[in-house]
Design a protein around this motif. Structure first.
Motif, PDB file in Angstrom:
ATOM      1  N   ASP A  77      32.300  69.234  33.029  1.00 44.40           N
ATOM      2  CA  ASP A  77      31.348  69.584  31.973  1.00 44.40           C
ATOM      3  C   ASP A  77      30.072  68.760  32.121  1.00 44.40           C
ATOM      4  OD1 ASP A  77      33.241  71.286  30.978  1.00 44.40           O
ATOM      5  OD2 ASP A  77      33.712  70.098  29.195  1.00 44.40           O
ATOM      6  N   ASP A  78      28.942  69.417  31.968  1.00 46.21           N
ATOM      7  CA  ASP A  78      27.607  68.813  32.041  1.00 46.21           C
ATOM      8  C   ASP A  78      27.153  68.497  33.465  1.00 46.21           C
ATOM      9  OD1 ASP A  78      27.373  68.897  29.251  1.00 46.21           O
ATOM     10  OD2 ASP A  78      28.347  66.944  29.041  1.00 46.21           O
ATOM     11  N   ALA A  79      27.991  68.757  34.461  1.00 44.91           N
ATOM     12  CA  ALA A  79      27.550  68.595  35.849  1.00 44.91           C
ATOM     13  C   ALA A  79      26.639  69.757  36.233  1.00 44.91           C
ATOM     14  CB  ALA A  79      28.750  68.541  36.789  1.00 44.91           C
ATOM     15  N   PRO A  80      25.730  69.566  37.185  1.00 41.36           N
ATOM     16  CA  PRO A  80      24.854  70.661  37.613  1.00 41.36           C
ATOM     17  C   PRO A  80      25.665  71.856  38.106  1.00 41.36           C
ATOM     18  CG  PRO A  80      24.106  68.566  38.504  1.00 41.36           C
ATOM     19  CD  PRO A  80      25.444  68.302  37.889  1.00 41.36           C
ATOM     20  N   PRO A  81      25.272  73.065  37.742  1.00 39.30           N
ATOM     21  CA  PRO A  81      26.027  74.253  38.169  1.00 39.30           C
ATOM     22  C   PRO A  81      26.223  74.344  39.676  1.00 39.30           C
ATOM     23  CG  PRO A  81      24.429  74.840  36.484  1.00 39.30           C
ATOM     24  CD  PRO A  81      24.153  73.416  36.840  1.00 39.30           C
ATOM     25  N   THR A  82      25.227  73.896  40.436  1.00 42.14           N
ATOM     26  CA  THR A  82      25.377  73.959  41.891  1.00 42.14           C
ATOM     27  C   THR A  82      26.491  73.034  42.376  1.00 42.14           C
ATOM     28  OG1 THR A  82      23.595  72.317  42.079  1.00 42.14           O
ATOM     29  CG2 THR A  82      23.003  74.646  42.344  1.00 42.14           C
ATOM     30  N   LEU A  83      26.614  71.863  41.753  1.00 43.43           N
ATOM     31  CA  LEU A  83      27.690  70.941  42.120  1.00 43.43           C
ATOM     32  C   LEU A  83      29.045  71.522  41.733  1.00 43.43           C
ATOM     33  CD1 LEU A  83      28.790  68.211  43.105  1.00 43.43           C
ATOM     34  CD2 LEU A  83      28.351  67.315  40.797  1.00 43.43           C
TER      35      LEU A  83
END
Length: 201
Positions: A77-83
């Motif tokens: 959660d809250d990590a960049p979508p690309t990651l």
């Protein structure tokens, strides 16, 4: 990311350090290899828990009544979508606890605590100790303490699942107080091969 099929039954534990070189933590039933756990734990620290290792340990260790069945993509959660997409291959699954276990006599299940004195007897191949300065990775194929993966390590690092890449060391690292810049170096346990390829399932 996340762990090849043959890792699904690999048990592990997540712990916090105690006095000396000790630790105390909680059992994780599935996907316990470094290539699965380390990307999740690093990304969880960097994003979901806002670089607060105590809040992370509270969630992963202290608040668990019995143990973890598996760690899920809610830790991203809250990590960049690309990651997230890179680590999961687009798949999503929730973290699940073992609260549903049924004992033979019907009594409530007992908390599955793992410590430095019980880990070997419990047959835990891998352990992850949440230090203020990073994650200590313990391979039970070796004795002693393990190498440290710094908290600012890129979660996309292709970590090796081979115990030989996680040798025992003689003393546990102590927290670093100096902020003096240092030359970059490869993350502990990084696999010598190319980029991560496997999705979880």
């Amino acid at each position: 990311m996340l762990a090849p099929e043959n890792s699904l039954s690999t048990h592990s534990f997540i712990a916090r350090p105690t006095a000396g070189t000790g630790y105390s933590g909680i059992h994780v039933q599935l996907d316990g290899v470094p290539s699965n756990h380390l990307p999740l734990l690093l990304a969880a620290y960097q994003y979901k828990f806002g670089r607060d290792v105590e809040a992370m340990a509270q969630h992963l260790i202290d608040d668990i009544a019995v143990g973890w069945d598996e760690l899920g993509t809610d830790l991203l959660d809250d990590a960049p979508p690309t990651l997230v997409a890179t680590l999961t291959g687009g798949e999503h699954w929730p973290s699940r606890t073992l609260d549903h276990l049924i004992t033979p006599d019907g009594s409530p299940p007992v908390r599955m605590t793992v410590t430095d004195t019980t880990a070997s007897d419990l047959g835990m191949p891998w352990g992850y100790i949440l230090h203020p300065q990073g994650i200590e990775v313990i391979s039970m194929a070796h004795t002693g303490t393990g190498p440290l993966v710094a908290w600012d390590t890129d979660p996309n690092t292709p970590f090796s699942d081979h115990p030989a890449h996680w040798p025992a060391i003689t003393t546990r690292r102590t927290p670093t107080t100096s902020r003096t810049a240092r030359p970059p170096r490869p993350a502990a346990g990084a696999a010598p091969t190319g980029p991560r390829t496997a999705a979880r399932r």
